[in-house]
Design an enzyme around this catalytic site. Sequence first.
Site, PDB file in Angstrom:
ATOM      1  N   ALA A   8       0.825  -1.211   0.000  1.00  0.00           N
ATOM      2  CA  ALA A   8       0.000   0.000   0.000  1.00  0.00           C
ATOM      3  C   ALA A   8       0.858   1.258   0.000  1.00  0.00           C
ATOM      4  O   ALA A   8       0.483   2.286   0.549  1.00  0.00           O
ATOM      5  CB  ALA A   8      -0.918  -0.010   1.230  1.00  0.00           C
ATOM      6  N   ALA A   9       2.040   1.171  -0.633  1.00  0.00           N
ATOM      7  CA  ALA A   9       2.957   2.316  -0.580  1.00  0.00           C
ATOM      8  C   ALA A   9       2.861   3.199  -1.811  1.00  0.00           C
ATOM      9  O   ALA A   9       3.349   4.327  -1.810  1.00  0.00           O
ATOM     10  CB  ALA A   9       4.393   1.814  -0.416  1.00  0.00           C
ATOM     11  N   ARG A  14      -2.417   7.302 -11.467  1.00  0.00           N
ATOM     12  CA  ARG A  14      -3.504   7.300 -12.457  1.00  0.00           C
ATOM     13  C   ARG A  14      -4.861   7.697 -11.879  1.00  0.00           C
ATOM     14  O   ARG A  14      -5.800   7.966 -12.606  1.00  0.00           O
ATOM     15  CB  ARG A  14      -3.578   5.913 -13.128  1.00  0.00           C
ATOM     16  CG  ARG A  14      -2.390   5.629 -14.033  1.00  0.00           C
ATOM     17  CD  ARG A  14      -2.258   4.155 -14.384  1.00  0.00           C
ATOM     18  NE  ARG A  14      -1.602   3.371 -13.324  1.00  0.00           N
ATOM     19  CZ  ARG A  14      -1.324   2.077 -13.413  1.00  0.00           C
ATOM     20  NH1 ARG A  14      -1.668   1.396 -14.496  1.00  0.00           N
ATOM     21  NH2 ARG A  14      -0.724   1.446 -12.423  1.00  0.00           N
ATOM     22  N   GLN A  73       8.327   1.876   3.102  1.00  0.00           N
ATOM     23  CA  GLN A  73       9.088   1.730   1.861  1.00  0.00           C
ATOM     24  C   GLN A  73       9.358   3.126   1.329  1.00  0.00           C
ATOM     25  O   GLN A  73       8.447   3.827   0.912  1.00  0.00           O
ATOM     26  CB  GLN A  73       8.286   0.930   0.816  1.00  0.00           C
ATOM     27  CG  GLN A  73       9.063   0.747  -0.480  1.00  0.00           C
ATOM     28  CD  GLN A  73       8.156   0.422  -1.674  1.00  0.00           C
ATOM     29  OE1 GLN A  73       6.929   0.519  -1.591  1.00  0.00           O
ATOM     30  NE2 GLN A  73       8.773   0.055  -2.778  1.00  0.00           N
ATOM     31  N   GLY A  78       8.853   0.141  -6.792  1.00  0.00           N
ATOM     32  CA  GLY A  78       8.219  -1.026  -7.403  1.00  0.00           C
ATOM     33  C   GLY A  78       7.775  -2.067  -6.390  1.00  0.00           C
ATOM     34  O   GLY A  78       8.162  -2.040  -5.218  1.00  0.00           O
ATOM     35  N   THR A  79       6.946  -2.999  -6.867  1.00  0.00           N
ATOM     36  CA  THR A  79       6.363  -4.002  -5.964  1.00  0.00           C
ATOM     37  C   THR A  79       7.418  -4.960  -5.403  1.00  0.00           C
ATOM     38  O   THR A  79       7.286  -5.429  -4.265  1.00  0.00           O
ATOM     39  CB  THR A  79       5.265  -4.809  -6.687  1.00  0.00           C
ATOM     40  OG1 THR A  79       5.792  -5.296  -7.928  1.00  0.00           O
ATOM     41  CG2 THR A  79       4.036  -3.955  -6.988  1.00  0.00           C
ATOM     42  N   GLY A 140      -0.212  -7.616 -15.838  1.00  0.00           N
ATOM     43  CA  GLY A 140       0.896  -8.483 -16.200  1.00  0.00           C
ATOM     44  C   GLY A 140       0.338  -9.777 -16.781  1.00  0.00           C
ATOM     45  O   GLY A 140      -0.660 -10.298 -16.285  1.00  0.00           O
ATOM     46  N   ASN A 170      -2.107 -11.660 -14.191  1.00  0.00           N
ATOM     47  CA  ASN A 170      -1.697 -11.755 -12.797  1.00  0.00           C
ATOM     48  C   ASN A 170      -2.607 -10.862 -11.952  1.00  0.00           C
ATOM     49  O   ASN A 170      -2.742  -9.676 -12.214  1.00  0.00           O
ATOM     50  CB  ASN A 170      -0.236 -11.280 -12.701  1.00  0.00           C
ATOM     51  CG  ASN A 170       0.227 -11.084 -11.268  1.00  0.00           C
ATOM     52  OD1 ASN A 170      -0.283 -11.733 -10.352  1.00  0.00           O
ATOM     53  ND2 ASN A 170       1.184 -10.188 -11.083  1.00  0.00           N
TER      54      ASN A 170
HETATM   55  C1  UD1 Z   1       0.681  -5.088 -10.589  1.00  0.00           C
HETATM   56  C2  UD1 Z   1       1.480  -6.276 -11.140  1.00  0.00           C
HETATM   57  C3  UD1 Z   1       0.768  -6.827 -12.366  1.00  0.00           C
HETATM   58  C4  UD1 Z   1      -0.645  -7.245 -11.995  1.00  0.00           C
HETATM   59  C5  UD1 Z   1      -1.394  -6.071 -11.345  1.00  0.00           C
HETATM   60  C6  UD1 Z   1      -2.695  -6.587 -10.751  1.00  0.00           C
HETATM   61  C7  UD1 Z   1       3.826  -5.825 -10.651  1.00  0.00           C
HETATM   62  C8  UD1 Z   1       5.142  -5.433 -11.204  1.00  0.00           C
HETATM   63  N1  UD1 Z   1       2.809  -5.859 -11.493  1.00  0.00           N
HETATM   64  O1  UD1 Z   1       0.703  -4.073 -11.586  1.00  0.00           O
HETATM   65  O2  UD1 Z   1       1.467  -7.970 -12.861  1.00  0.00           O
HETATM   66  O3  UD1 Z   1      -1.342  -7.682 -13.150  1.00  0.00           O
HETATM   67  O4  UD1 Z   1      -0.632  -5.518 -10.258  1.00  0.00           O
HETATM   68  O5  UD1 Z   1      -3.502  -5.550 -10.284  1.00  0.00           O
HETATM   69  O6  UD1 Z   1       3.743  -6.151  -9.494  1.00  0.00           O
HETATM   70  N2  UD1 Z   1       3.099  -0.579  -4.492  1.00  0.00           N
HETATM   71  C9  UD1 Z   1       3.947  -0.420  -3.420  1.00  0.00           C
HETATM   72  N3  UD1 Z   1       5.201   0.047  -3.649  1.00  0.00           N
HETATM   73  C10 UD1 Z   1       5.638   0.364  -4.883  1.00  0.00           C
HETATM   74  C11 UD1 Z   1       4.776   0.193  -5.980  1.00  0.00           C
HETATM   75  C12 UD1 Z   1       3.496  -0.287  -5.757  1.00  0.00           C
HETATM   76  O7  UD1 Z   1       3.573  -0.675  -2.279  1.00  0.00           O
HETATM   77  O8  UD1 Z   1       6.817   0.795  -5.002  1.00  0.00           O
HETATM   78  C13 UD1 Z   1       1.719  -1.074  -4.241  1.00  0.00           C
HETATM   79  C14 UD1 Z   1       0.654  -0.119  -4.701  1.00  0.00           C
HETATM   80  O9  UD1 Z   1       0.262   0.761  -3.667  1.00  0.00           O
HETATM   81  C15 UD1 Z   1      -0.473  -1.051  -5.100  1.00  0.00           C
HETATM   82  C16 UD1 Z   1       0.233  -2.343  -5.489  1.00  0.00           C
HETATM   83  O10 UD1 Z   1       1.547  -2.253  -4.967  1.00  0.00           O
HETATM   84  O11 UD1 Z   1      -1.349  -1.310  -4.025  1.00  0.00           O
HETATM   85  C17 UD1 Z   1       0.277  -2.542  -7.007  1.00  0.00           C
HETATM   86  O12 UD1 Z   1       0.968  -1.460  -7.603  1.00  0.00           O
HETATM   87  P1  UD1 Z   1       0.546  -0.918  -9.046  1.00  0.00           P
HETATM   88  O13 UD1 Z   1       1.505   0.160  -9.398  1.00  0.00           O
HETATM   89  O14 UD1 Z   1      -0.885  -0.600  -9.093  1.00  0.00           O
HETATM   90  O15 UD1 Z   1       0.854  -2.203  -9.943  1.00  0.00           O
HETATM   91  P2  UD1 Z   1       0.211  -2.549 -11.363  1.00  0.00           P
HETATM   92  O16 UD1 Z   1       0.861  -1.715 -12.396  1.00  0.00           O
HETATM   93  O17 UD1 Z   1      -1.244  -2.509 -11.273  1.00  0.00           O
HETATM   94 CA    CA Z   2      -2.686  -1.894  -9.774  1.00  0.00          CA
END
Ligand code: UD1
Ligand code: CA
Length: 459
Positions: A8-9, A14, A73, A78-79, A140, A170
Site C-alpha cells: 500500500a505504498a 492514475r 518503503q 516497485g512491488t 501483467g 496476474n
Molecule cells: C501489478 C502487477 C501486475 C498485476 C497487477 C494486478 C507488478 C510489477 N505488477 O501491476 O502484474 O497484473 O498488479 O492488479 O507487481 N506498491 C507499493 N510500492 C511500490 C509500488 C506499488 O507498495 O513501489 C503497491 C501499490 O500501492 C499497489 C500495489 O503495490 O497497491 C500494485 O501497484 P501498481 O503500481 O498498481 O501495480 P500494477 O501496475 O497494477
Molecule cells: Ca494496480
Amino acid sequence: MLAVAVLAAGKGTRMRSDLPKVLQPLAGATLVERVLRCCDSLQPDRRLLIVGHQAERVEASLAAHHGLEFVLQQPQNGTGHAVQQLLEPLQGFKGELLVLNGDVPLLRPETLRQLLDTHRRGGTAVTLLTARLEDPSGYGRVFADEEGRVSAIVEHRDCNAAQRDNPLVNAGIYCFDWSRLAAVLPLLRSDNDQGELYLTDTVALLGSALHLEVEDSAETNGINDRLQLAQCEQVLQERLRRHWMAEGVTFIDPASCTLSDATHFGRDVVVEPQTHLRGACRIGDGCRLGPGSLLENATLGNGVEVLLSVVREASVADGCAIGPYAQLRPGAELAAGCRVGNFVEIKQSKLGAGCKVNHLSYIGDAELGENVNVGAGTITANYDGVRKHRTVIGAGSKTGANSVLVAPIRLGERVTVGAGSTLTRDVPTGALALGRARQLVRENWSGPQTGTTPAAPAS
Ligand code: UD1
Ligand code: CA
C-alpha cells in the site's frame, strides 16, 4: 506460520487524486480496509502493511486495526522493492507469506483460502492467483503450461505484440514460501520499461510456481483509475443487493439503489428506486424505503415507511411514516406510530408514541410526550445566537399553525397553543396559550384616499 503483507505504498498516479489510492472509498470502506478484512478471515500470525506515499495518513486511517505492523518503503521503487522491505521484519520467519496488492479490493475470503490450500498441496515456491480476461490490457501476463506451472510474468508495458494476446493475467495476489522468496528478493533487477523492481520477476527466479485461476474474474479487478473504481463499486453493489434479495428484501429497481456493507435488513423490506443506505443502517421487518430516500446510520423498527426523505443518525420505531420531503437529522428519536410529513426537519429531539408533525415544521432540541399534534409551520426557536435551548411539550398537547415556541420553554400536558402564537413563557397542564396581537376589524373601511390625509382611527 502464516504472514500476510499488503502493498500500500504506491501513489496511485492514475487516480489523479490528493488521496493515496488505497484510501479511496468503495461502498463505505477504503480499498486497503477491504483487502485487510479479506486477509483477517485466515487469522494470520503476522499482518504487515507496506506504506510509503503519505504513509502517516494511511497509518492513521487504520489506527483501529490492532496488531498491524507498518513497514515503510521509501522511496517507492516497485512491488519487488516493496516486498524487499520485509527482509528485516520477517527475518527468521518460517512459513507462508501471502502478498496482496492493496488495490485489489473485491477478493473473497474463500478464494484466498483456496489459494493457500492450493499452495500447500502443490509444494511450489509460489502460487499466484490469475484471471482470464476479455480485455487484459494493463495487467501483467502470466505464461503457464496445461498443468498450471508458471514460467514467467511479463508486465503489459514490457510485452511484445504476441505476448499481449495472452488473456491470462496476474491478479497481484500471491502465496510464497517465505524462506525461498527471501533468498531471491535481493536478485531482482530493474531492467524493465519502468526501471523498477518487480515482484513478478521473482516467479522466474524461483523456478517453481503454480497459478490458480479464479472463476469470477471480477474478484481480481485491480483499481488504477477512476473508471476501475466505478466498475468495482458496481460489482460490490451488485453483490450486496443479491445478498439481501436472497435474505428477503425486494428491490424495485436494484441498479438505482446503493448499500453499504454494514447495512442490515429484516424480512419483507421493499426498497423503491433511487434509495441509498450508507453507514450502519438497521432496517426492521416490513419497511418500505423510497423512492428517492437517503438513510445514513439510521435505525428503523418494523413497518416504517420513508418516502422521498433523508434520515441520518436517527432512530425511528415501529409503524412510523416519514415524508414525503422530511429530514430526520442526528439525534432524532421517534417512538412508535409517529407521522412526520412534508418539509419537516427534526434534530436532536425525542418524540413520544403517536406524535404528528405533518407539515412545514422545525423541531430541534425538543422532547415531545405521547400523541402531541404539532400544527403546520410550528417552529421551536432553539437558538439564541450563542446557545441552544430545550423545548418540552407534554403528552396530548396541540400547537396551532404557525406557532413559535421560544426555548427554553416547557408546555405541560394537554396544552393548546393558538395559531400564530409566539410563546416565550411556560404553559401549565390543560391550559390554552395565545401569544399574538388581537385581531382588529374596521367596518366600511375604504383605506386612505389619494390627496387626503387619513383620519386618525377611533380607539
Ligand atoms: C501489478 C502487477 C501486475 C498485476 C497487477 C494486478 C507488478 C510489477 N505488477 O501491476 O502484474 O497484473 O498488479 O492488479 O507487481 N506498491 C507499493 N510500492 C511500490 C509500488 C506499488 O507498495 O513501489 C503497491 C501499490 O500501492 C499497489 C500495489 O503495490 O497497491 C500494485 O501497484 P501498481 O503500481 O498498481 O501495480 P500494477 O501496475 O497494477
Ligand atoms: Ca494496480
